[in-house]
Design a protein around this motif. Structure first.
Motif, PDB file in Angstrom:
ATOM      1  N   SER A   1     -19.161 -43.809-102.071  1.00 37.71           N
ATOM      2  CA  SER A   1     -19.660 -42.480-101.741  1.00 37.71           C
ATOM      3  C   SER A   1     -20.746 -42.119-102.744  1.00 37.71           C
ATOM      4  O   SER A   1     -20.674 -42.502-103.916  1.00 37.71           O
ATOM      5  N   VAL A   2     -21.741 -41.370-102.270  1.00 39.56           N
ATOM      6  CA  VAL A   2     -22.860 -40.985-103.126  1.00 39.56           C
ATOM      7  C   VAL A   2     -23.087 -39.477-102.996  1.00 39.56           C
ATOM      8  O   VAL A   2     -23.135 -38.947-101.895  1.00 39.56           O
ATOM      9  N   ILE A   3     -23.220 -38.817-104.142  1.00 42.44           N
ATOM     10  CA  ILE A   3     -23.506 -37.387-104.186  1.00 42.44           C
ATOM     11  C   ILE A   3     -24.814 -37.192-104.945  1.00 42.44           C
ATOM     12  O   ILE A   3     -24.973 -37.719-106.051  1.00 42.44           O
ATOM     13  N   ARG A   4     -25.726 -36.452-104.344  1.00 40.87           N
ATOM     14  CA  ARG A   4     -26.984 -36.089-105.016  1.00 40.87           C
ATOM     15  C   ARG A   4     -26.758 -34.754-105.715  1.00 40.87           C
ATOM     16  O   ARG A   4     -26.302 -33.798-105.097  1.00 40.87           O
ATOM     17  N   VAL A   5     -27.050 -34.708-107.015  1.00 41.20           N
ATOM     18  CA  VAL A   5     -26.896 -33.465-107.772  1.00 41.20           C
ATOM     19  C   VAL A   5     -28.187 -33.141-108.510  1.00 41.20           C
ATOM     20  O   VAL A   5     -28.934 -34.036-108.908  1.00 41.20           O
ATOM     21  N   GLU A   6     -28.413 -31.851-108.651  1.00 40.26           N
ATOM     22  CA  GLU A   6     -29.533 -31.369-109.454  1.00 40.26           C
ATOM     23  C   GLU A   6     -29.031 -30.195-110.276  1.00 40.26           C
ATOM     24  O   GLU A   6     -28.392 -29.281-109.756  1.00 40.26           O
ATOM     25  N   PHE A   7     -29.305 -30.255-111.557  1.00 41.54           N
ATOM     26  CA  PHE A   7     -28.963 -29.180-112.466  1.00 41.54           C
ATOM     27  C   PHE A   7     -30.248 -28.503-112.938  1.00 41.54           C
ATOM     28  O   PHE A   7     -31.299 -29.142-112.986  1.00 41.54           O
ATOM     29  N   LYS A   8     -30.151 -27.249-113.296  1.00 41.28           N
ATOM     30  CA  LYS A   8     -31.305 -26.546-113.847  1.00 41.28           C
ATOM     31  C   LYS A   8     -31.629 -27.101-115.234  1.00 41.28           C
ATOM     32  O   LYS A   8     -32.778 -27.213-115.622  1.00 41.28           O
TER      33      LYS A   8
ATOM     34  N   VAL B   1     -23.848 -34.509-100.260  1.00 38.72           N
ATOM     35  CA  VAL B   1     -23.301 -35.821 -99.925  1.00 38.72           C
ATOM     36  C   VAL B   1     -24.395 -36.627 -99.227  1.00 38.72           C
ATOM     37  O   VAL B   1     -25.009 -36.140 -98.282  1.00 38.72           O
ATOM     38  N   GLU B   2     -24.649 -37.818 -99.710  1.00 42.61           N
ATOM     39  CA  GLU B   2     -25.648 -38.698 -99.105  1.00 42.61           C
ATOM     40  C   GLU B   2     -24.987 -39.508 -97.998  1.00 42.61           C
ATOM     41  O   GLU B   2     -23.983 -40.181 -98.233  1.00 42.61           O
ATOM     42  N   GLU B   3     -25.536 -39.452 -96.810  1.00 38.35           N
ATOM     43  CA  GLU B   3     -25.003 -40.183 -95.670  1.00 38.35           C
ATOM     44  C   GLU B   3     -25.683 -41.556 -95.556  1.00 38.35           C
ATOM     45  O   GLU B   3     -26.832 -41.711 -95.927  1.00 38.35           O
ATOM     46  N   THR B   4     -24.961 -42.517 -95.030  1.00 33.18           N
ATOM     47  CA  THR B   4     -25.518 -43.836 -94.772  1.00 33.18           C
ATOM     48  C   THR B   4     -26.437 -43.729 -93.570  1.00 33.18           C
ATOM     49  O   THR B   4     -26.043 -43.236 -92.522  1.00 33.18           O
ATOM     50  N   SER B   5     -27.675 -44.184 -93.710  1.00 34.24           N
ATOM     51  CA  SER B   5     -28.649 -44.074 -92.627  1.00 34.24           C
ATOM     52  C   SER B   5     -28.430 -45.173 -91.585  1.00 34.24           C
ATOM     53  O   SER B   5     -27.783 -46.191 -91.843  1.00 34.24           O
ATOM     54  N   LEU B   6     -29.003 -44.971 -90.408  1.00 32.74           N
ATOM     55  CA  LEU B   6     -28.942 -45.970 -89.349  1.00 32.74           C
ATOM     56  C   LEU B   6     -29.565 -47.276 -89.826  1.00 32.74           C
ATOM     57  O   LEU B   6     -29.049 -48.362 -89.561  1.00 32.74           O
ATOM     58  N   GLU B   7     -30.654 -47.184 -90.558  1.00 34.93           N
ATOM     59  CA  GLU B   7     -31.322 -48.377 -91.078  1.00 34.93           C
ATOM     60  C   GLU B   7     -30.403 -49.149 -92.040  1.00 34.93           C
ATOM     61  O   GLU B   7     -30.309 -50.373 -91.971  1.00 34.93           O
TER      62      GLU B   7
ATOM     63  N   PRO C   1     -19.250 -46.492 -81.969  1.00 36.28           N
ATOM     64  CA  PRO C   1     -20.014 -45.281 -82.308  1.00 36.28           C
ATOM     65  C   PRO C   1     -20.584 -45.377 -83.726  1.00 36.28           C
ATOM     66  O   PRO C   1     -20.006 -46.008 -84.613  1.00 36.28           O
ATOM     67  N   PHE C   2     -21.722 -44.707 -83.931  1.00 31.77           N
ATOM     68  CA  PHE C   2     -22.413 -44.767 -85.211  1.00 31.77           C
ATOM     69  C   PHE C   2     -21.515 -44.342 -86.371  1.00 31.77           C
ATOM     70  O   PHE C   2     -21.507 -44.971 -87.428  1.00 31.77           O
ATOM     71  N   ALA C   3     -20.738 -43.289 -86.192  1.00 25.87           N
ATOM     72  CA  ALA C   3     -19.858 -42.815 -87.275  1.00 25.87           C
ATOM     73  C   ALA C   3     -18.876 -43.905 -87.708  1.00 25.87           C
ATOM     74  O   ALA C   3     -18.589 -44.070 -88.893  1.00 25.87           O
ATOM     75  N   HIS C   4     -18.357 -44.673 -86.746  1.00 26.22           N
ATOM     76  CA  HIS C   4     -17.438 -45.763 -87.059  1.00 26.22           C
ATOM     77  C   HIS C   4     -18.161 -46.855 -87.855  1.00 26.22           C
ATOM     78  O   HIS C   4     -17.621 -47.400 -88.821  1.00 26.22           O
ATOM     79  N   LEU C   5     -19.385 -47.168 -87.446  1.00 26.11           N
ATOM     80  CA  LEU C   5     -20.162 -48.191 -88.152  1.00 26.11           C
ATOM     81  C   LEU C   5     -20.526 -47.742 -89.561  1.00 26.11           C
ATOM     82  O   LEU C   5     -20.529 -48.552 -90.492  1.00 26.11           O
ATOM     83  N   GLN C   6     -20.816 -46.453 -89.732  1.00 24.74           N
ATOM     84  CA  GLN C   6     -21.113 -45.926 -91.060  1.00 24.74           C
ATOM     85  C   GLN C   6     -19.937 -46.170 -92.003  1.00 24.74           C
ATOM     86  O   GLN C   6     -20.118 -46.627 -93.129  1.00 24.74           O
ATOM     87  N   GLN C   7     -18.724 -45.853 -91.545  1.00 19.95           N
ATOM     88  CA  GLN C   7     -17.533 -46.041 -92.381  1.00 19.95           C
ATOM     89  C   GLN C   7     -17.301 -47.518 -92.677  1.00 19.95           C
ATOM     90  O   GLN C   7     -16.851 -47.872 -93.757  1.00 19.95           O
ATOM     91  N   ARG C   8     -17.596 -48.365 -91.714  1.00 22.86           N
ATOM     92  CA  ARG C   8     -17.370 -49.799 -91.882  1.00 22.86           C
ATOM     93  C   ARG C   8     -18.227 -50.391 -92.995  1.00 22.86           C
ATOM     94  O   ARG C   8     -17.763 -51.225 -93.774  1.00 22.86           O
ATOM     95  N   VAL C   9     -19.473 -49.965 -93.089  1.00 29.51           N
ATOM     96  CA  VAL C   9     -20.377 -50.572 -94.068  1.00 29.51           C
ATOM     97  C   VAL C   9     -20.445 -49.802 -95.384  1.00 29.51           C
ATOM     98  O   VAL C   9     -20.980 -50.304 -96.362  1.00 29.51           O
ATOM     99  N   LYS C  10     -19.891 -48.613 -95.408  1.00 28.41           N
ATOM    100  CA  LYS C  10     -19.962 -47.783 -96.614  1.00 28.41           C
ATOM    101  C   LYS C  10     -18.981 -48.297 -97.658  1.00 28.41           C
ATOM    102  O   LYS C  10     -17.785 -48.285 -97.456  1.00 28.41           O
TER     103      LYS C  10
END
Length: 118
Positions: free
Chosen positions: A24-31, A95-101, A12-21
């Motif tokens: 972890s990446v967090i996108r933040v924006e401050f004023k 939270v930035e997710e790992t894309s299929l690509e 499953p895609f979720a399993h593959l995401q964890q395998r290659v990750k």
């Protein structure tokens, strides 16, 4: 996923995401504008990357950032504390997710062992 005629992944895609990750990446924006060296002191942050924004053009200072940590580490609570302690307005915390690509590229360009859904 097949690479060079060999099955490199069948799960499953979720399993593959964890395998290659690897992180972890967090996108933040401050004023407000924030300096990279200040963000890098947040507990758990391994690196920071400034994102382009026309309002802040100087390197190392800005309002849009990607914050990296080891895979599985959730930085959101630490970032929230950082913003509060520094009187910053937090506009984005995502939270930035790992894309299929990204998963496909990782599995077909590295020497990965085949994975099946056994």
């Amino acid at each position: 996923i097949i690479s060079k005629g060999k099955l490199v992944a069948d799960a499953p895609f979720a399993h593959l995401q964890q395998r290659v990750k690897e992180q972890s990446v967090i996108r933040v924006e401050f004023k407000e504008s924030v300096h990279a060296d200040s963000l890098s002191k947040i507990k758990g942050v391994t690196s920071v990357q400034q994102q382009p924004h026309p309002r802040f053009l100087s390197k190392g200072e800005g309002s849009h950032w990607l914050l990296y940590s080891e895979s599985g580490i959730d930085l959101r609570e630490e970032i929230s504390h950082y913003a509060k302690e520094n009187n910053l307005t937090l506009l984005t915390l995502q939270v930035e997710e790992t894309s299929l690509e990204e998963v496909f590229k990782s599995l077909t360009t590295n020497n990965n062992q085949p994975t099946t859904n056994d």
